[in-house]
Design an enzyme around this catalytic site. Structure first.
Site, PDB file in Angstrom:
ATOM      1  N   THR A 107       8.411  31.837  -1.480  1.00 41.82           N
ATOM      2  CA  THR A 107       8.639  32.893  -0.267  1.00 41.82           C
ATOM      3  C   THR A 107       7.765  32.384   0.773  1.00 41.82           C
ATOM      4  O   THR A 107       8.140  32.786   2.130  1.00 41.82           O
ATOM      5  CB  THR A 107       8.395  34.419  -0.574  1.00 41.82           C
ATOM      6  OG1 THR A 107       7.009  34.494  -0.962  1.00 41.82           O
ATOM      7  CG2 THR A 107       9.139  34.932  -1.865  1.00 41.82           C
ATOM      8  N   ASP A 131      -6.807  22.421  -1.420  1.00 44.14           N
ATOM      9  CA  ASP A 131      -6.887  21.494  -2.481  1.00 44.14           C
ATOM     10  C   ASP A 131      -7.901  20.325  -2.085  1.00 44.14           C
ATOM     11  O   ASP A 131      -8.201  19.647  -2.733  1.00 44.14           O
ATOM     12  CB  ASP A 131      -5.206  20.673  -2.502  1.00 44.14           C
ATOM     13  CG  ASP A 131      -4.416  21.693  -3.586  1.00 44.14           C
ATOM     14  OD1 ASP A 131      -4.983  22.507  -4.102  1.00 44.14           O
ATOM     15  OD2 ASP A 131      -3.308  21.463  -3.419  1.00 44.14           O
ATOM     16  N   ARG A 134      -0.470  31.578  -0.790  1.00 40.56           N
ATOM     17  CA  ARG A 134       0.840  31.659  -0.397  1.00 40.56           C
ATOM     18  C   ARG A 134       1.732  31.485  -1.629  1.00 40.56           C
ATOM     19  O   ARG A 134       1.747  30.418  -2.290  1.00 40.56           O
ATOM     20  CB  ARG A 134       1.221  30.611   0.652  1.00 40.56           C
ATOM     21  CG  ARG A 134       0.443  30.918   1.861  1.00 40.56           C
ATOM     22  CD  ARG A 134       1.221  29.962   3.068  1.00 40.56           C
ATOM     23  NE  ARG A 134       1.707  28.766   2.838  1.00 40.56           N
ATOM     24  CZ  ARG A 134       2.206  27.908   3.639  1.00 40.56           C
ATOM     25  NH1 ARG A 134       2.598  28.400   4.734  1.00 40.56           N
ATOM     26  NH2 ARG A 134       2.448  26.637   3.391  1.00 40.56           N
ATOM     27  N   ASP A 180      -2.792  20.234   2.499  1.00 41.78           N
ATOM     28  CA  ASP A 180      -3.327  21.493   1.669  1.00 41.78           C
ATOM     29  C   ASP A 180      -4.744  21.427   1.969  1.00 41.78           C
ATOM     30  O   ASP A 180      -5.416  20.858   1.018  1.00 41.78           O
ATOM     31  CB  ASP A 180      -2.649  21.484   0.531  1.00 41.78           C
ATOM     32  CG  ASP A 180      -3.049  23.108  -0.440  1.00 41.78           C
ATOM     33  OD1 ASP A 180      -4.211  23.430  -0.225  1.00 41.78           O
ATOM     34  OD2 ASP A 180      -2.037  23.727  -0.519  1.00 41.78           O
TER      35      ASP A 180
HETATM   36  C1  PRP Z   1      -3.530  28.026   2.927  1.00 41.58           C
HETATM   37  C2  PRP Z   1      -4.657  28.375   3.967  1.00 41.58           C
HETATM   38  C3  PRP Z   1      -4.045  29.586   4.537  1.00 41.58           C
HETATM   39  C4  PRP Z   1      -2.908  29.624   4.665  1.00 41.58           C
HETATM   40  C5  PRP Z   1      -2.154  29.588   5.774  1.00 41.58           C
HETATM   41  O1  PRP Z   1      -3.860  28.750   1.581  1.00 41.58           O
HETATM   42  O2  PRP Z   1      -5.865  28.037   3.840  1.00 41.58           O
HETATM   43  O3  PRP Z   1      -4.895  30.758   3.849  1.00 41.58           O
HETATM   44  O4  PRP Z   1      -2.228  28.593   3.674  1.00 41.58           O
HETATM   45  O5  PRP Z   1      -0.767  29.775   5.684  1.00 41.58           O
HETATM   46  P1  PRP Z   1      -0.021  30.944   6.488  1.00 41.58           P
HETATM   47  O6  PRP Z   1      -0.421  30.877   7.655  1.00 41.58           O
HETATM   48  O7  PRP Z   1       1.462  30.563   6.258  1.00 41.58           O
HETATM   49  O8  PRP Z   1      -0.094  32.259   5.688  1.00 41.58           O
HETATM   50  P2  PRP Z   1      -3.295  28.751   0.539  1.00 41.58           P
HETATM   51  O9  PRP Z   1      -2.072  29.681   0.464  1.00 41.58           O
HETATM   52  O10 PRP Z   1      -2.681  27.302   0.365  1.00 41.58           O
HETATM   53  O11 PRP Z   1      -4.206  29.035  -0.653  1.00 41.58           O
HETATM   54  P3  PRP Z   1      -5.546  28.281  -1.028  1.00 41.58           P
HETATM   55  O12 PRP Z   1      -6.545  28.183   0.318  1.00 41.58           O
HETATM   56  O13 PRP Z   1      -6.187  29.305  -1.999  1.00 41.58           O
HETATM   57  O14 PRP Z   1      -5.310  27.065  -1.551  1.00 41.58           O
HETATM   58  N1  URA Z   2      -1.768  25.855   4.242  1.00 43.96           N
HETATM   59  C1  URA Z   2      -2.475  24.683   4.494  1.00 43.96           C
HETATM   60  O1  URA Z   2      -3.445  24.285   3.518  1.00 43.96           O
HETATM   61  N2  URA Z   2      -1.806  23.771   4.884  1.00 43.96           N
HETATM   62  C2  URA Z   2      -0.835  23.760   5.686  1.00 43.96           C
HETATM   63  O2  URA Z   2      -0.157  23.008   6.561  1.00 43.96           O
HETATM   64  C3  URA Z   2      -0.213  25.011   5.757  1.00 43.96           C
HETATM   65  C4  URA Z   2      -0.692  26.069   5.057  1.00 43.96           C
END
Ligand code: PRP
Ligand code: URA
Length: 211
Positions: free
Chosen positions: A109, A205, A105, A202
């Site tokens: 944005t 993370d 994400r 997160d």
């Molecule tokens: C997180 C999570 C989803 C997304 C959800 O990933 O694992 O993929 O956010 O958010 P949304 O419904 O608003 O799209 P992130 O973008 O943090 O990536 P990562 O798993 O690589 O940390």
């Molecule tokens: N992605 C995450 O990992 N946690 C949240 O709460 C939202 C998006």
């Protein structure tokens, strides 16, 4: 509530989600919990697998008994956090193939940016379960499923997450009304940074220890 949403309120799942939410839970335990929850959810999400009868010989006699009828399944984790659910799923369905869709994400944005897609070559013949612990705005899940449909996959797509925001459930149900959604908990809302409240922070993370 959409009839395509199932909240898995089994006590074992709820107990483990509470441990996940705790900010004092470290990465090792967090990873183990994510896998255990995925395994418990997999049990329910595969309830509709078609069966067929076969003849076998028990130590006592010839008998007819049921097995899963060879329909093909693929698990598609959304990177990174979805990776944390794969081992739990494969523990129950070891013959499944695994495809990967990489998305993050954008911090400003909050929209998903796709950076990787590798799917089984016969994906259009497979039933698919998309894996991501978090459904927040729904953007990542919607784009991942768009991508699967572009690759010809469309007959049976399920989305499995551990925690969902109402906003994400609504957006995903609207964009892909055919997709069955499984989640462990429907939380209250999103905050100003589009994180789920109360959520677990997160997920990527916390799984990989990157913060
Ligand atoms: C997180 C999570 C989803 C997304 C959800 O990933 O694992 O993929 O956010 O958010 P949304 O419904 O608003 O799209 P992130 O973008 O943090 O990536 P990562 O798993 O690589 O940390
Ligand atoms: N992605 C995450 O990992 N946690 C949240 O709460 C939202 C998006």
């Amino acid at each position: 509530m959409s009839d395509k949403l199932m909240i898995m309120d089994h006590p074992l799942i709820q107990h483990k989600i509470t441990l996940l939410r705790d900010k004092n839970t470290g990465s090792k335990e967090f990873r183990e919990l994510i896998n255990e929850i995925a395994m418990l959810m997999c049990y329910e999400a595969t309830r509709d697998l078609p069966m067929k009868e076969v003849e076998i010989e028990t130590p006592i006699c010839i008998a007819r008994s049921s097995i899963i009828s060879g329909r093909k399944i693929a698990f598609i984790p959304i990177l990174r956090a979805g990776l944390g659910m794969v081992d739990g799923m494969l523990a129950l369905v070891p013959a499944a193939k695994v495809g990967h869709i990489g998305m993050y994400r954008d911090h400003e944005t909050h929209l998903p940016v796709e950076y990787y897609c590798k799917l089984p070559s016969d994906i259009e013949e497979r039933d698919v379960i998309v894996l991501d612990p978090m459904l927040a705005t729904g953007g990542s899940a919607i784009d991942a499923i768009d991508q699967l449909k572009k690759h010809g996959c469309g007959h049976n797509i399920k989305f499995m997450c551990i925690i969902a925001a109402p906003e994400g459930i609504e957006a995903l149900s609207k964009a892909h009304p055919d997709v069955q959604i499984y989640c462990g908990a429907k939380d209250d809302c999103l905050n100003e940074n589009k994180y789920i409240v109360p959520g677990l922070g997160d997920a990527g993370d916390r799984i990989f220890g990157t913060k």
